[in-house]
Design a protein around this motif. Structure first.
Motif, short mmCIF file in Angstrom:
data_model
loop_
_atom_site.label_atom_id
_atom_site.label_comp_id
_atom_site.label_asym_id
_atom_site.label_seq_id
_atom_site.Cartn_x
_atom_site.Cartn_y
_atom_site.Cartn_z
N VAL A 46 1.09 5.32 7.81
CA VAL A 46 -0.31 5.65 7.49
C VAL A 46 -1.12 5.97 8.74
CG1 VAL A 46 -2.46 4.71 6.55
CG2 VAL A 46 -0.30 4.30 5.36
N SER A 47 -1.00 5.12 9.76
CA SER A 47 -1.91 5.22 10.91
C SER A 47 -1.30 5.92 12.12
CB SER A 47 -2.36 3.83 11.34
OG SER A 47 -1.27 3.10 11.92
N GLY A 48 0.03 5.90 12.26
CA GLY A 48 0.66 6.49 13.43
C GLY A 48 0.38 5.74 14.71
N ARG A 49 0.10 4.43 14.61
CA ARG A 49 -0.26 3.64 15.79
C ARG A 49 0.43 2.29 15.77
NH1 ARG A 49 -3.87 4.97 19.36
NH2 ARG A 49 -5.18 6.82 19.05
N ALA A 50 0.56 1.69 16.96
CA ALA A 50 1.10 0.34 17.08
C ALA A 50 0.65 -0.26 18.40
CB ALA A 50 2.62 0.35 16.99
N GLY A 51 0.61 -1.58 18.43
CA GLY A 51 0.34 -2.31 19.67
C GLY A 51 1.47 -3.30 19.91
N HIS B 28 0.84 -1.20 0.00
CA HIS B 28 0.00 0.00 0.00
C HIS B 28 0.88 1.25 0.00
CE1 HIS B 28 0.78 0.73 4.26
NE2 HIS B 28 0.33 -0.48 4.59
N ALA B 29 0.22 2.40 -0.03
CA ALA B 29 0.93 3.66 -0.20
C ALA B 29 1.96 3.93 0.90
CB ALA B 29 -0.07 4.82 -0.27
N GLY B 30 1.62 3.57 2.12
CA GLY B 30 2.55 3.78 3.22
C GLY B 30 3.80 2.93 3.09
#
Length: 294
Positions: free
Chosen positions: A228-233, A7-9
């Motif tokens: 893309v999201s700026g998140r992680a777990g 994807h783009a990211g």
């Protein structure tokens, strides 16, 4: 996937990292839309699967899915006879159509393979995932262990929210040589392994966590999703005790050479600012993981 398996990211990170032109087309051939026949017994042989899912608020979580009765795998479906640890407490989205990621990892052989797809059903201790992508990863930074089924039934995991400064959290993070990271983007979910010597996951004075990003397969699934999201777990297990830390938060990638220099061999540094942290005494099957000494 809009004409590309990346994807783009992911493509943006590949470009910034200097991945050669034409590489994507060659790499795409290694990412299959199904689980090959020869790979199906690998997933069926594992005592646990590592899973990446979003909660009902769209935040990614990495967790583990014990397989007391194993898994059933076909070309287009992976069915785990077990549900992810803390799925209810974390509010994980297990509705049909929600994105899911699975990592199969054999610590004894250091073999790992990924499956990304969508939830078909999750009921009565069964998690069924429709396969969209399947591909392998190199064995770098996997700490060799023997994984054996526990001699006795594993107690049901009971988690509770804690602060990042909790003494148990600090201890588990400081001793960790292995952890798992879940990320997501519009096109899907991903879960990946990270490892190294104890201390690979560093705690900062502001409560954030940092870890190195080393050279790998150049897919940049994790970094592309963060782009893309700026998140992680993160799932941070203590293999000796069975304890585990589960957290989700904001994530970013620092491309500064000065930051990377602090970790020998690193190309970049990933920072995670926890927003919610959970501790589970029985977060991973106790006794299922042992250091390999042979």
């Amino acid at each position: 996937m809009t004409g590309s398996v990346f994807h783009a990211g992911e493509r943006a990170v590949q470009d910034r990292a200097g991945v050669p032109a034409g590489w994507r087309q060659r790499a795409a051939r290694a990412i299959r839309p199904e689980i090959p026949l020869l790979l199906q017994p690998f997933f069926e042989s594992l005592p646990v699967l590592f899973v990446g899912l979003q909660d009902m608020r769209g935040r990614p979580w990495a967790t583990v899915c014990p397989l007391p009765a194993g898994a059933q795998v076909t070309r287009d479906r992976l069915t785990a006879r077990g549900l992810p640890v803390l799925a209810g407490l974390l509010g994980l989205d297990l509705r049909p159509g929600s994105k899911a990621a699975v990592l199969g990892l054999d610590f004894a052989t250091r073999r790992r393979n990924r499956v990304n797809g969508t939830v078909v059903s999750a009921a009565e201790d069964i998690l069924s995932i429709a396969v969209e992508q399947c591909y392998g990863n190199c064995p770098q930074y996997i700490r060799t262990r023997d994984i054996r089924p526990p001699a006795a039934p594993v107690p049901l995991a009971e988690g509770k929210p804690v602060a990042i400064g909790d003494a148990r959290v600090q201890r588990i993070i400081s001793q960790a040589d292995t952890f798992f990271i879940a990320t997501h983007a519009t096109d899907g979910a991903d879960v990946s392994h990270r490892g190294g010597a104890p201390g690979v996951l560093r705690q900062n004075v502001d409560g954030s966590l940092s870890f190195p990003d080393y050279a790998g397969n150049r897919y940049y699934n994790t970094l592309g999703n963060i782009e893309v999201s700026g998140r992680a777990g993160l799932l941070i297990p203590d293999f000796a005790s069975g304890e585990a830390i589960f957290l989700t938060g904001r994530a970013s990638v620092d491309w500064s050479p000065a930051r990377a220099f602090a970790f020998a061999g690193a190309e970049r540094v990933v920072d995670v600012q926890p927003e919610e942290v959970w501790y589970a005494q029985h977060g991973v099957p106790r006794g299922a993981f042992r250091l390999h000494t042979g």
